[in-house]
Design a protein around this motif. Structure first.
Motif, short mmCIF file in Angstrom:
data_model
loop_
_atom_site.label_atom_id
_atom_site.label_comp_id
_atom_site.label_asym_id
_atom_site.label_seq_id
_atom_site.Cartn_x
_atom_site.Cartn_y
_atom_site.Cartn_z
N GLU A 39 0.82 -1.21 0.00
CA GLU A 39 0.00 0.00 0.00
C GLU A 39 0.86 1.26 0.00
O GLU A 39 2.06 1.23 0.29
N SER A 40 0.22 2.38 -0.27
CA SER A 40 0.85 3.69 -0.10
C SER A 40 -0.14 4.59 0.63
O SER A 40 -1.35 4.42 0.54
N ARG A 68 2.88 8.32 -5.92
CA ARG A 68 3.58 7.07 -6.20
C ARG A 68 4.97 6.98 -5.55
O ARG A 68 5.63 5.94 -5.67
N THR A 102 5.26 3.18 -5.83
CA THR A 102 4.02 2.46 -6.11
C THR A 102 3.99 2.08 -7.59
O THR A 102 3.96 2.94 -8.47
N LEU A 104 1.64 -0.18 -8.85
CA LEU A 104 0.27 -0.44 -9.26
C LEU A 104 -0.66 -0.03 -8.12
O LEU A 104 -0.43 -0.41 -6.98
N GLU A 105 -1.68 0.74 -8.44
CA GLU A 105 -2.67 1.10 -7.44
C GLU A 105 -3.80 0.08 -7.46
O GLU A 105 -4.16 -0.47 -8.50
N GLU A 106 -4.37 -0.17 -6.29
CA GLU A 106 -5.39 -1.21 -6.16
C GLU A 106 -6.66 -0.87 -6.94
O GLU A 106 -7.12 0.27 -6.96
N THR A 107 -7.20 -1.88 -7.59
CA THR A 107 -8.48 -1.78 -8.29
C THR A 107 -9.39 -2.89 -7.76
O THR A 107 -9.02 -3.66 -6.87
N SER A 112 -2.67 -3.49 -4.93
CA SER A 112 -1.66 -2.45 -4.99
C SER A 112 -0.29 -3.10 -4.87
O SER A 112 -0.12 -4.07 -4.12
N THR A 114 4.00 -2.36 -4.55
CA THR A 114 5.03 -1.38 -4.22
C THR A 114 6.40 -2.01 -4.28
O THR A 114 6.60 -3.15 -3.84
N LYS A 135 -4.04 -6.67 -1.20
CA LYS A 135 -5.40 -6.65 -1.74
C LYS A 135 -6.39 -6.57 -0.58
O LYS A 135 -6.28 -7.29 0.41
#
Length: 694
Positions: A39-40, A68, A102, A104-107, A112, A114, A135
């Motif tokens: 996470e971020s 990011r 970061t 990929l950011e969570e969808t 996500s 990092t 996740k």
């Protein structure tokens, strides 16, 4: 950290939050317990954390630089480091910097992800790299899995997918070793978090950190298991505390304080008054008669009325000049309000106070007695645009921001403005890079003789605590900084500064400063500076020359202890990238006689929060510089208005370095020109123009 403990009281004013926001690991980064997560934090978030287990104490400061990129400064202290050697009670102290990116950011369908570099400058025993994914399932469950190298690849190795890890040549430390990154044994780690309710969360994780030296060579604690468990309590949106079972043998504690500089703790300021509307010229032609300027007391009355209206917003009148159709008001804000909001409040006050014949308002913010810009607003535009849709952009299109120009003829100063003496006696806290420090009282005094000519000074008396400097062993370079702890220990009370400063505007777009006296705790002399900064330019250029002599460590007036004096100087370039980001490059000679350059990057928020990082490289060799190899660090400025929930205009600033040394040291003279004049110039105002009507 004491700030984390005091944060519990601060957080009680806010309701609990339902969503599963990132929590911090024992290393101060988003994580589960001792392992990082994918996470971020939200953009701009600043966090402080403190943790303890098995004789290991850590404190960390983290900042989400952008959506990011994040950075962390961490201090670690381990007692009984040589416990296996009877009679040796030495303590290990290490400092390190982390960087997180970061990927990929969570969808709804993807986690996500990092990538992290732990102890990126190779300053301690925490070197590691990792890729972690997290996740969230619903609003209660969160799962993390990752792969680590270095420290985080030391237990349960899966092999070395990218080859062997070269033997680290730590040497004096302080230099990145990219050839080691993601090399050597890799190991998996994982964790799960379950949010029981809005206040309580339980956690479990599998750790890939063997703590080989701590639990093995040094026997600091026993590592009996890779499994960690914990329970955390959240209070409000800022504070968390946790209790944990770690590595099958230890009980751990952690405290977290997570702050968002973009969200004010302090209650909103006074609601703005409506623009004062004039009668139409046809309905009341006499109201537009400019004969009022001939009244002997017109300036005094207008100035007093403006001062009364603006005082409630912390804005002081510095001077007023007027004609039948135009008025120039010089002002100074004493609070950490957005500068565009200050300009809007001044324009509102002028619309109520100035006679109807005055159509043009010139607002000149003043810093250190000199005008830094001129904001020209037509009164009819204020009246016409106040309530239309998109009024912020509409008024900006018609406002002109220009050079302040010379002081206008007929400028009337408030009767009590010059000369003016002010003083304060306040509690103060000084922190070292090891997050130790002392508390005391600071007495400040300022005597403004005339515009731009200022006599000032400060005295500090320690009341309790340790010296706010890390002891350093002087090396081959002159001890211009390595003996700073002696200054803090011996000076009680200590004369921190006593200076006479002269600020001026020698030409359009140019600003100058000459400061003479006891410039800082360790050095006295003379400092001169010239800055070129057009009001509408993102670029500024400056030059500074200093001649100083090193002061005695007793905090008095003497110079006989070191017999060291030096002439230093820098050429500087400043650039405003917009959206609060700025950079600075300084090239020249430093206090220890070394020559080189410093690169700084900062992010500043409209309410006064500021975070920055810097690095200095000079011709001093690694051996001359000593541990750390070169100067680097981070700096933080926190406005007390935001933190304490009251409007005072004060802030606290601190610089944190992994190592303190004499190389790359620059004079700490206050009131340098770029920071003095930039806030009310075009780009800075444009970045937060949306606050004009507030």
């Amino acid at each position: 950290m004491a700030a984390c403990l005091s944060g519990l009281a601060l957080a009680t004013a806010f309701p609990a939050q339902a969503e599963m926001k990132p929590t911090l690991s024992f290393r101060g980064v988003p994580g589960v317990i001792d392992m990082p997560s994918g996470e971020s934090q939200p953009d701009g978030t600043f966090s402080m954390s403190a943790s303890h287990f098995g004789g290991i104490r850590r404190g960390a400061l983290s900042f989400q630089i952008s959506s990011r990129v994040a950075a962390t400064y961490r201090f670690e202290r381990v007692g009984d480091w040589n416990a296996l050697f009877p009679g040796d009670s030495s303590t290990y102290e290490g400092k390190s910097f982390d960087l997180r990116f970061t990927l990929l950011e969570e969808t709804d369908s993807l986690p996500s992800v990092t990538l992290g570099l732990q102890d990126v400058f190779n300053t301690g025993k925490d070197g590691a790299e990792y890729i972690a994914a997290t996740k969230t399932f619903g609003d209660r469950l969160k799962v993390t899995a990752g792969v680590g190298w270095g420290r985080l690849g030391s237990y349960g190795s899966m092999g070395s997918p990218f080859g062997a890890r070269p033997v680290s040549d730590f040497g004096l430390g302080g230099k990145p070793e990219p050839e080691n990154w993601f090399a050597g044994p890799a190991a998996a780690f994982a964790g799960v978090e379950w949010k029981i309710n809005d206040a309580w969360t339980v956690k479990a994780e599998y750790s890939s950190d063997a703590y080989a030296e701590y639990a093995g060579t040094r026997d600091v604690f026993e590592r009996d298991s890779p499994l960690n468990f914990g329970v955390e309590y959240s209070r409000g949106r800022f504070f968390k505390a946790g209790l944990y079972s770690l590595y099958g043998s230890e009980i751990g504690l952690s405290f977290q304080l997570v702050l968002d500089p973009k969200t004010a703790i302090a209650p909103g300021g006074r609601a703005p008054v409506a623009i004062g509307k004039r009668p139409s010229r046809s309905a009341d032609p006499e109201a537009y008669d400019g004969g009022w300027v001939t009244q002997p007391d017109a300036g005094t009355v207008l100035q007093a009325n403006l001062a009364k209206r603006l005082a409630v917003d912390g804005i002081r009148v510095e001077g007023l000049a007027y004609s039948p159709g135009k008025a120039q008001l010089r002002i100074r804000s004493t609070r950490a309000e957005p500068e565009a909001q200050v300009i809007g409040r001044v324009a509102r006050a002028m619309s109520h106070v100035m006679p109807a014949s005055v159509e043009v308002f010139e607002i000149v913010p003043v810093a250190q007695g000199i005008g830094v810009s001129k904001i020209t607003v037509r009164r009819s535009d204020l009246e016409a645009l106040e309530h239309i849709a998109g009024n912020h952009a509409a008024i900006r299109d018609r406002v002109v921001i220009s050079d302040a120009g010379p002081v206008p003829e007929g400028l009337v100063f408030p009767e009590d403005r010059y000369p003016k003496f002010t003083w304060s006696l306040k509690p103060a806290l000084r922190l070292s890079s090891s997050l130790k420090g002392d508390a005391g009282l600071r007495l400040r005094g300022t005597y403004e003789i005339q515009p731009g000519l200022i006599l000032g000074g400060s005295v500090y008396q320690t009341l309790t605590g340790r010296p706010a400097a890390d002891p350093a062993t002087p090396g081959p370079l002159p001890p211009v900084r390595s003996r700073s702890a002696e200054y803090l220990e011996n000076g009680e009370p200590a004369l921190e500064s006593l200076t006479l400063a002269w600020y001026a505007r020698p030409a359009e777009n140019f600003y100058s400063r000459v400061t003479v006296g006891y410039l800082e705790t360790m050095h006295a002399g003379i400092s001169a500076e010239l800055l070129w900064k057009p009001v509408d330019s993102r670029l500024a250029l400056g030059v500074e020359v200093n001649h100083t002599k090193q002061r005695d460590t007793d905090g008095g007036f003497g110079f006989g202890e070191f017999d060291y004096e030096v002439t230093t100087g820098h050429v500087s370039a400043y650039y405003d990238f917009g959206r609060g980001y700025s950079g600075q490059l300084d090239v020249g000679k430093y206090l220890a006689g070394d020559v080189g350059a410093t690169l700084s990057l900062d992010r500043e928020f409209a309410n006064g929060w500021r975070f920055g990082a810097f690095a200095t490289l000079t011709d001093a060799s690694d051996e001359e510089f000593g541990p750390g190899s070169f100067d680097k660090g981070i700096r933080v400025t926190i406005p007390l208005d935001w933190l304490m929930g009251r409007k005072a205009g004060n802030s606290v600033s601190r610089t944190f370095r992994p190592y303190s040394s004499d190389g790359g040291a620059r004079l700490n003279v206050s009131g340098r020109l770029y920071e003095t004049i930039r806030d009310y110039q075009g780009n800075e105002l444009d970045d937060q123009w949306g606050s004009f009507w507030r």
